[in-house]
Each structure stands twice: as structure tokens, then as C-alpha cells.
Design a protein around this motif. Structure first.
Motif, PDB file in Angstrom:
ATOM      1  N   UNK A 417       0.787  -1.229   0.000  1.00  0.00           N
ATOM      2  CA  UNK A 417       0.000   0.000   0.000  1.00  0.00           C
ATOM      3  C   UNK A 417       0.825   1.288   0.000  1.00  0.00           C
ATOM      4  N   UNK A 418       1.980   1.354   0.690  1.00  0.00           N
ATOM      5  CA  UNK A 418       2.774   2.590   0.565  1.00  0.00           C
ATOM      6  C   UNK A 418       3.143   2.919  -0.875  1.00  0.00           C
ATOM      7  N   UNK A 419       3.450   1.893  -1.684  1.00  0.00           N
ATOM      8  CA  UNK A 419       3.729   2.149  -3.095  1.00  0.00           C
ATOM      9  C   UNK A 419       2.461   2.563  -3.824  1.00  0.00           C
ATOM     10  N   UNK A 420       1.367   1.869  -3.592  1.00  0.00           N
ATOM     11  CA  UNK A 420       0.136   2.156  -4.316  1.00  0.00           C
ATOM     12  C   UNK A 420      -0.392   3.549  -3.977  1.00  0.00           C
ATOM     13  N   UNK A 421      -0.322   3.933  -2.714  1.00  0.00           N
ATOM     14  CA  UNK A 421      -0.758   5.287  -2.353  1.00  0.00           C
ATOM     15  C   UNK A 421       0.189   6.337  -2.936  1.00  0.00           C
ATOM     16  N   UNK A 422       1.468   5.994  -3.043  1.00  0.00           N
ATOM     17  CA  UNK A 422       2.423   6.894  -3.695  1.00  0.00           C
ATOM     18  C   UNK A 422       2.076   7.064  -5.175  1.00  0.00           C
ATOM     19  N   UNK A 423       1.731   5.980  -5.843  1.00  0.00           N
ATOM     20  CA  UNK A 423       1.391   6.046  -7.267  1.00  0.00           C
ATOM     21  C   UNK A 423       0.219   7.004  -7.485  1.00  0.00           C
ATOM     22  N   UNK A 424      -0.712   7.022  -6.563  1.00  0.00           N
ATOM     23  CA  UNK A 424      -1.862   7.927  -6.704  1.00  0.00           C
ATOM     24  C   UNK A 424      -1.464   9.391  -6.618  1.00  0.00           C
ATOM     25  N   UNK A 425      -0.297   9.681  -6.061  1.00  0.00           N
ATOM     26  CA  UNK A 425       0.178  11.067  -5.964  1.00  0.00           C
ATOM     27  C   UNK A 425       0.827  11.543  -7.260  1.00  0.00           C
ATOM     28  N   UNK A 426       1.250  10.615  -8.094  1.00  0.00           N
ATOM     29  CA  UNK A 426       2.069  10.968  -9.253  1.00  0.00           C
ATOM     30  C   UNK A 426       1.337  11.779 -10.328  1.00  0.00           C
ATOM     31  N   UNK A 427       0.041  11.525 -10.596  1.00  0.00           N
ATOM     32  CA  UNK A 427      -0.613  12.330 -11.643  1.00  0.00           C
ATOM     33  C   UNK A 427      -0.608  13.831 -11.388  1.00  0.00           C
ATOM     34  N   UNK A 428      -0.488  14.243 -10.129  1.00  0.00           N
ATOM     35  CA  UNK A 428      -0.488  15.684  -9.825  1.00  0.00           C
ATOM     36  C   UNK A 428       0.583  16.412 -10.624  1.00  0.00           C
ATOM     37  N   UNK A 429       1.803  15.897 -10.614  1.00  0.00           N
ATOM     38  CA  UNK A 429       2.860  16.493 -11.428  1.00  0.00           C
ATOM     39  C   UNK A 429       2.978  15.787 -12.777  1.00  0.00           C
ATOM     40  N   UNK A 430       2.528  14.525 -12.825  1.00  0.00           N
ATOM     41  CA  UNK A 430       2.686  13.727 -14.038  1.00  0.00           C
ATOM     42  C   UNK A 430       1.894  14.249 -15.221  1.00  0.00           C
ATOM     43  N   UNK A 431       0.754  14.873 -14.964  1.00  0.00           N
ATOM     44  CA  UNK A 431      -0.028  15.466 -16.058  1.00  0.00           C
ATOM     45  C   UNK A 431       0.723  16.649 -16.661  1.00  0.00           C
ATOM     46  N   UNK A 432       1.326  17.439 -15.797  1.00  0.00           N
ATOM     47  CA  UNK A 432       2.100  18.589 -16.262  1.00  0.00           C
ATOM     48  C   UNK A 432       3.337  18.130 -17.028  1.00  0.00           C
ATOM     49  N   UNK A 433       3.981  17.079 -16.535  1.00  0.00           N
ATOM     50  CA  UNK A 433       5.139  16.527 -17.243  1.00  0.00           C
ATOM     51  C   UNK A 433       4.744  16.038 -18.624  1.00  0.00           C
ATOM     52  N   UNK A 434       3.612  15.363 -18.724  1.00  0.00           N
ATOM     53  CA  UNK A 434       3.142  14.872 -20.030  1.00  0.00           C
ATOM     54  C   UNK A 434       2.947  16.030 -21.005  1.00  0.00           C
ATOM     55  N   UNK A 435       2.363  17.132 -20.533  1.00  0.00           N
ATOM     56  CA  UNK A 435       2.107  18.276 -21.408  1.00  0.00           C
ATOM     57  C   UNK A 435       3.391  19.021 -21.772  1.00  0.00           C
ATOM     58  N   UNK A 436       4.178  19.378 -20.762  1.00  0.00           N
ATOM     59  CA  UNK A 436       5.304  20.284 -20.985  1.00  0.00           C
ATOM     60  C   UNK A 436       6.523  19.618 -21.603  1.00  0.00           C
ATOM     61  N   UNK A 437       6.711  18.329 -21.341  1.00  0.00           N
ATOM     62  CA  UNK A 437       7.897  17.655 -21.862  1.00  0.00           C
ATOM     63  C   UNK A 437       7.605  16.804 -23.095  1.00  0.00           C
ATOM     64  N   UNK A 438       6.341  16.365 -23.238  1.00  0.00           N
ATOM     65  CA  UNK A 438       6.042  15.443 -24.335  1.00  0.00           C
ATOM     66  C   UNK A 438       4.885  15.885 -25.216  1.00  0.00           C
ATOM     67  N   UNK A 439       4.222  16.991 -24.871  1.00  0.00           N
ATOM     68  CA  UNK A 439       3.132  17.482 -25.693  1.00  0.00           C
ATOM     69  C   UNK A 439       1.922  16.569 -25.689  1.00  0.00           C
ATOM     70  N   UNK A 440       1.736  15.799 -24.634  1.00  0.00           N
ATOM     71  CA  UNK A 440       0.604  14.878 -24.506  1.00  0.00           C
ATOM     72  C   UNK A 440      -0.390  15.483 -23.523  1.00  0.00           C
TER      73      UNK A 440
END
Length: 802
Positions: A417-440
């Protein structure tokens, strides 16, 4: 006292609560000189590293939430996606040098560094020689002890890291009164320490900015401090002693005199309050938390703390037991370091040591993975360096995922669960990374590194080697853990809650892929983690198109998302989009040497024996290359492993155990397990028997080298994979059983069918199987070459006698 008698003392001191008492103990006949000889303890958040020195004991402290850095709120390279079309054009034109150069434009900042808290020092007044020394760690109840004699005085020190009380507790007992001083030291700048009454309080703060150790700039430029920024810690140490009063001094230490028994309580707290919250303004009340923990524990007896600790810990550890055979009794009398060396050097038959290694992996996971949103890092929980190797961060091109391979199958789902709850935190910055670095613009992604702040950008500061800096499949790989957790637990509420995170990773994959000249979907640019191919101009290059490992991860992520949507009876349009994409992804290719190709072209590898084997992901931990469904690809994967050979690092050897197990190559899986258990001396040891390279250190921690904990976890998973494999509809018993384990048993292992399994075997043949399902359904059980159809009923035990 003879060594065998000292071992008896150790066994009696460590009166274990389970039948594993005689096979689940690590012990040494001397103190640790190096970290790689220490014992590590942990309660999931706080950790201790025990040296066991009878003159001046040192316990190094860690808290899994103590890192450099701050919440990740600024895009380092905004608009970096604008370089992606130019990189793709360069690759289409065969200009790999230019593509490699442009890749560095698509990089951001580095991860934070995981930090040590400091050391508790116990300086004994009696500096005379210690005799009859024994130092033990009992995995069955997670207690460590040191016992020795000075003169006529027998001294015993016991150590536990209690999750119920959130403290590390130490008890020092002596048959005659002893004197000693307790102090605290920390490498953290501006750490203030003071003593009063019977306690010591220390406070400090981490750098708000840091760079990795390997970056070639002056050390003084790698950390920036501000008293109003960064994570803060508080350590409280309380001493409760018999005998005279405890004396504190102005130097921040405590002196205990004429004590027969002393309990030392260590409580640690930080103000970390989540990856998106600034500790300066929204941190926890860490001072109150530390004080309450220390006071609560100090109000209890050590025996009560120990009792509560053992009850909590053993509720997890005791779920699984394996028996791989019986070692000669004389081997049990060998200290762990000598036993490992004997096993490694003399090819000794020692199944109890292999069981011990398996148990150790489960022990370590319980000790270092119980903190919400903060998974085990590259060193689990235990780090003594201000700038640790690779920042002791979350490296997602294998290492973080490998940490959790044994979680579900060895019945430690809670530790996942510590990993799974961590994974749920990733989209917060991960969406911005997808847009700004990859144009997705759909979904989220993650690069090779992350940290406690859940960063997702590709690292490198526009100067990192694309070889490792530009890989962007970390999110897709991690997201597959969501579906795995569901398969083992059949928890639909969990799946419904986490489905948007899994779907977001799949969305990024769908929008990141492009069509090649043949209309097949590929990634571009792409890399195969940390490996170079030889470009047509003869140069080693990392950047290409359609790296096979990336496409394998995408296949698995898309398939898992599709299956999750079907279970939830939702998202039919998205399932149709996935189905269409799965038919168009560029297929696997078999190279000129019969190997599974690592790149879209059959490039020559700079290092054919490279430690990474990312293109075999579909075989393990993925599920779409199998002996039954894709025999030609399985054969090519086996050829790849043959080419790579046996000489590799610790975590890589552990991965290969699992890969060979999936191929049902039992002799090779076992040989690789023995390779993983190759004896390696401590990093700073330079004596005549110095040994370097990948393997296992004297205290059974994984040698990359240096220490990385992923090999321990991958090794435990590998032993399990040799004994039991599963899909959502099938259970296979002893798929890669070596002849060395011809008689044995296991209990408590879990499967993707939602079934817990016990099994016994004799002369390599399964004799008894017990199934404990948590849901209804129809499955097939494969054993002794037979396929047995089984109808499951939730809560009803099924016994098969073969």
C-alpha cells in the motif's frame, strides 16, 4: 565458551514465537566494522542500523520521510515538448547523434536526496575485552540482541523497532552494575542537541535543494539550506535505568551509573505532511508527535513494548513458511558471514540459508514499507550518507518496482500500500510533465526518477545522458501494480478508487505512441534503460525509436487497464480504443542470434551482457510472453539470457531468477539464485580477501554494488516464482523446482486467482495441495504434469491429494 555453546546462548536469548526459530536467525561472533555487516531494524517509518560494539555502540537512525527538497511546483523546462518533432525527424533521417543531443533539451531537475537522521552512541565505561560475543537478529519476531561477557559481568543488549509504539527501544541488562554515556550526533547541518532530566532532544532540518552525488560539481554546491525551508526532524531519547540517578550534561549527553537494567526509548518525527504540502507552512506538529511517542513508550515496560511489537510484526511474518530441505547441523553453527562465504565458495548444499534469504526479504519489506505514500526507496529505509548513491531515490526503470515483487505473492499485501498510495500522488505532477515535456494532453507519465515529493519530470538538467535521463515509462510500469493488487485481493472498491490513475497512465501511452512507416505504433524517441546500441556510424547511442522494453510496458499497461474497466463494467469506449491500439503496436522481433531484439532494428549492443533486460519485461514481471502462448518469443528470451550470462549485479541477478523461473528453466533459475548469493565483502574493506561485484554482503543485504535493497526483494520473489506461478485463472505448482529442493513444503503463498496456497512435495512431485479462496470461480491447478479443474467457493478450503 565454544562457538556452538554461544549459538545455544543466542537461540535461548532469542526465544522465537514461531517454529522458524532455528532457521530464521542471522548471527555474528563479532561486532560490525562496516554497514554491510550490521543488522537493520525498522517499524516501517523509523529505522536503526546496529553495529553491536561492546565498547562504544552506535545505532544509526533513519526516518523514511526525511528527505531534502520541497513540493515540486515549477516546471524546469517549460515547453520542452517543442523539441520532440525535431528529435523524431532526426531519427527518421538516421541522424542518431542529433537526436541524442536534442534529447537533452527534454530534461528537468533532479530528484531530492534521502537523508540520515544521525547516530545514537552508547559509550561503555568498561573498555576491557569482550568475550563470548554473539550478535543475533531473529527474523521470526524482529528482535536483535548482542550478548558478551566482560570479566564476570554478562551484558545483553536487545533492540526492537516497534510499529505499535512508533519507537526504537533498547534494553541493556547486566549481571553486575555498569556505567555508560548516551549521546547523539548528526551529520545534518545546524542540528541542535540538548539534554535535560533523563532525556536528549535533537532537532535539525534538511536542505531545501540538493543535487545528486554523481554530478560533477563541488560538493559545497550540492546542498542549499534555509532555516525556514525544508523538512525538519525531532529525535527524542529517553533513558529509564535502575541504580543511581541519570546525569545530563551541557554537551547534550546522559550518563547512567551503576545500572543493572536500562531501557532507552528513541522517538523520531518529521514535519513531512504529504508530497504536495510545504512543510514550512503546512507541516505536521513534529515536536508534539515525537514527544508523545517518547512519553507513551517510556510509560511502558520494555517487556510490554516488546510483546506488542512481536504481536504486530508476527501477524505479518508468520503468514508464510517455506521448507526447501534440511541443512547439515554444522552449517547452523556458522556465523552468517562465514556461512554465506562457505555457500558461495564451496557450492555447499544449504537450503536453510536459502530459506533464511527468502525470510529476510519478507522481514525487510515489513520493516521498511508501512508509511502511507512513502514506499521503500533504493536502500529501503537504511542510509548513512548525506549524498547517498543515486540519491537513494525511487528509480523506476526497475528498482522501485522490484522492491514490491514479493509483496502480494508472499502474503504482505498491506506492505504494497505505501507504493500504491504513492502512485496515486504521481498524476499531480505527471499530467504537467506529459504536457510540458512530451506534448501529450491526456493522462500522466513519470521519468526514471522520483522522490518523496512525487516528481515525474525526466531528470538531467539539460545535460544528463539520455541513456538514463530521458526514459518516460515509469508511470506506465508502476500503474500495473494497481491491477496486480486487485488480482491478489479481488478488492473492487480499491480498483474503482485507483482506476483513474491506471487509466491516466494508459492514456499517456496511447497518445505518446506514433505510427511508423508500416503503420505500426511505436514510441519515438525511446531508450532501453541504461543500455547503448552501436549506431551505423559506429558510435554508442541510446536514443532510437520503438525500444522493445517500452512497448512491452505499454502492452501490459493497456491490457491491465482494459481488464480493470471490464471488472468495473465501465469505460467501453476506452476499452475499444485500447483494443485497437493493441492490434497495432509494433510486434516483437527475433534477432540474427536468435535473441529477442532490444531495439526496433537488430542493432549490435555495446554491452551484450548488460545488467538491464528491459526488453524481457513481457516475460517477467509482465504476462504476455509465455511458454504456452508465445513459445517462439519465450525461446528468444531464453537465448537473450544465455547471451547475457551469469556475471551481473545483485538486483539484475534477482530479476533473472524470476525470468528463468517463468521459462521453467529450473537448473538455470537455481544457478542464478546461487549467483545472487555470491559472497561480497563490505565496500570499504580492503583486506586480503576483498571481493567486489554484484551479490550479497555478509549481513545478507544486496550488493549492487553498493547496497541496493531491490536485489533482496527480487530474490525473495524469485524463490517464490520457482515454487508457484499464477494467472487469474491458473495456478502452477513447482514450475521451476531444482533437484536440490526435491522434498519440501510451503504455506501461505498467494496467487492472482485470489487463492492462498499450501503445498507439500516429495521426490520433486506434489503430494498435497490446500487452496483457500477469497472468491468464487473456476480455475485450473497444474501439478506433476496434470491439469486439475477446480471450482472455488469463497471461504471453503479445498484439499487435493495427488
Amino acid at each position: 565458551m565454544k562457538l556452538s555453546n554461544r549459538i545455544c546462548v543466542c537461540m535461548s536469548l532469542l526465544a522465537a514465537t514461531t517454529s522458524k526459530a532455528d532457521t530464521s536467525i542471522l548471527f555474528f561472533d563479532r561486532p560490525a566494522d562496516y554497514f554491510e555487516e550490521t543488522f537493520v531494524i525498522g517499524n516501517g517509518t523509523q529505522g536503526g542500523i546496529i553495529y553491536g560494539n561492546p565498547s562504544k555502540e552506535r545505532i544509526s537512525l533513519n526516518d523514511i520521510t526525511f528527505w531534502t527538497g520541497e513540493p515540486d511546483t515549477v516546471v524546469y523546462s517549460p515547453g520542452a515538448y517543442k523539441y520532440i518533432p525535431d528529435i523524431r525527424t532526426a531519427l527518421d533521417n538516421g541522424n542518431y547523434d542529433l537526436a541524442e543531443e536534442l534529447q537533452q533539451k527534454v530534461q528537468g531537475h533532479y530528484s531530492a536526496n534521502y537523508q540520515p537522521i544521525g547516530n545514537v552512541l552508547i559509550d561503555f565505561a568498561d573498555k576491557s575485552e569482550a568475550r563470548d560475543y554473539v550478535r543475533c537478529l531473529n527474523l521470526a519476531d524482529a528482535t536483535a540482541k548482542v550478548n558478551y561477557t566482560k570479566g564476570c559481568n554478562e551484558i545483553t543488549t536487545e533492540y526492537i523497532a516497534s510499529a505499535p509504539d512508533s519507537v526504537i527501544a533498547i534494553k541493556i541488562s547486566a549481571t553486575q552494575p555498569i556505567d555508560f554515556t548516551i549521546s547523539f550526533e548528526s551529520p545534518i547541518q545546524n542540528c541542535l542537541t540538548q539534554a535535560s532530566g533523563n532525556g536528549i532532544i535533537a532537532e535539525g532540518y534538511a536542505a531545501y535543494f540538493s543535487l545528486p552525488k554523481y554530478l560533477k560539481i563541488p560538493q559545497e554546491q550540492k546542498m542549499r539550506y534555509d532555516p525556514n525551508r525544508g523538512i525538519r526532524f525531532r529525535t527524542e531519547i529517553r533513558a529509564i535505568a535502575s541504580g543511581d540517578d541519570i546525569i545530563h550534561d551541557a554537551n547534550g549527553s546522559l550518563t547512567v551509573k551503576n545500572a543493572l537494567e536500562t531501557t532507552i526509548i528513541i522517538a523520531i518525527a518529521t514535519n513531512f505532511n504529504g508530497p504536495d504540502l510545504n512543510t514550512a507552512t503546512d507541516g505536521t506538529d513534529f515536536r508534539t508527535i515525537a514527544s508523545k511517542r517518547a512519553s507513551r513508550a517510556a510509560s511502558k515496560t520494555f517487556d510490554k513494548i516488546r510483546k506488542d511489537h512481536i504481536a504486530d510484526y508476527s501477524s505479518f511474518f508468520s503468514r508464510v513458511n517455506i521448507n526447501l530441505g534440511k541443512s547439515e547441523p554444522s552449517l547452523r553453527e556458522l556465523p552468517t558471514d562465514k556461512r554465506l562465504k562457505n555457500y558461495s565458495d564451496n557450492c555447499a548444499y544449504d537450503p536453510d540459508l536459502e530459506e533464511l534469504y527468502f525470510d529476510y526479504g519478507r522481514y525487510l519489506l515489513i520493516c521498511c514499507s508501512r508509511t502511507k505514500c512513502v514506499p521503500a526507496n533504493l536502500q529501503g529505509l537504511w542510509n548513512e550518507y548525506m549524498l547517498p548513491p543515486w540519491s537513494s531515490n525511487y528509480t523506476t526503470n526497475i528498482n522501485l518496482e522490484e522492491n514490491y515483487w514479493p509483496a502480494e505473492v508472499t502474503n504482505l499485501s498491506e506492505m504494497h500500500m505505501p507504493l500504491l498510495t504513492f502512485i496515486r500522488q504521481l498524476p499531480r505532477t505527471g499530467k504537467e510533465t506529459a504536457r510540458e515535456y512530451y506534448g501529450v494532453n491526456r493522462g500522466w507519465c513519470l521519468g526514471q526518477n522520483s522522490d518523496i515529493w512525487a516528481i515525474t519530470n525526466p531528470v538531467g538538467l539539460n545535460s544528463g545522458a539520455p541513456l538514463w535521463a530521458n526514459w518516460n515509462m515509469g508511470g506506465a510500469w508502476l500503474a500495473t501494480h494497481i491491477w496486480e493488487h486487485y488480482l491478489f485481493t479481488r478488492d473492487e472498491d480499491f480498483l474503482r478508487e485507483y482506476y483513474p490513475t491506471l487509466k491516466g497512465a494508459a492514456e499517456f501511452c496511447l497518445d505518446w505512441m506514433i505510427e511508423d512507416k508500416d503503420g505500426k505504433l511505436i514510441t519515438s524517441p525511446s531508450t532501453s534503460p541504461e543500455n547503448y546500441f552501436i549506431a551505423p556510424n559506429g558510435k554508442p547511442i541510446a536514443t532510437s525509436t520503438g525500444a522493445v522494453g517500452e512497448l512491452a510496458i505499454i502492452r501490459q499497461c493497456l491490457s491491465d487497464t482494459k481488464n480493470a474497466a471490464k471488472v468495473l463494467r465501465s469505460d467501453s469506449e476506452f476499452v475499444a480504443e485500447i483494443d485497437s491500439a493493441l492490434t497495432k503496436i509494433a510486434p516483437y522481433k527475433i534477432g540474427s542470434a536468435g535473441q529477442l531484439q532490444e531495439w526496433a532494428c537488430d542493432f549490435k549492443e555495446q554491452d551484450p551482457k548488460h545488467r538491464h533486460q528491459s526488453h524481457l519485461y513481457g516475460l517477467y514481471p509482465g504476462h504476455h510472453i509465455t511458454l504456452s502462448e508465445t513459445p517462439e518469443l519465450a525461446k528468444a528470451a531464453a537465448k537473450t539470457l544465455d547471451i547475457k550470462g551469469e556475471n551481473t549485479t545483485g538486483w539484475s541477478a534477482a530479476w533473472r531468477v524470476n525470468l528463468f523461473a517463468r521459462l521453467a528453466e529450473s537448473p538455470k533459475a537455481y544457478a542464478m539464485l546461487r549467483r545472487l548469493l555470491k559472497y561480497v565483502t563490505p565496500d570499504k574493506y580492503n583486506g586480503p580477501d576483498k571481493r567486489r561485484g554484484g551479490g550479497t554482503y555478509p549481513n545478507l543485504l544486496d550488493a549492487h554494488t553498493p547496497f541496493q535493497i531491490d536485489g533482496n526483494f527480487g530474490g525473495t520473489a524469485g524463490i517464490t516464482e520457482m515454487l508457484l506461478q499464477s494467472t487469474p485463472t491458473d495456478i502452477t505448482l513447482l514450475p521451476a523446482l531444482p533437484e536440490q529442493w526435491k522434498d519440501g513444503s510451503f504455506s501461505g503463498l498467494r496467487t492472482r486467482c485470489g487463492v492462498t496456497v499450501d503445498a507439500e512435495w516429495h521426490s520433486g512431485k506434489v503430494t498435497t495441495i490446500r487452496l483457500y479462496p477469497i472468491s468464487d470461480g473456476d480455475i485450473s491447478v497444474r501439478a506433476n504434469g496434470n491439469v486439475i479443474p477446480v471450482k472455488l467457493q469463497s471461504g471453503k478450503t479445498i484439499i487435493l491429494e495427488l
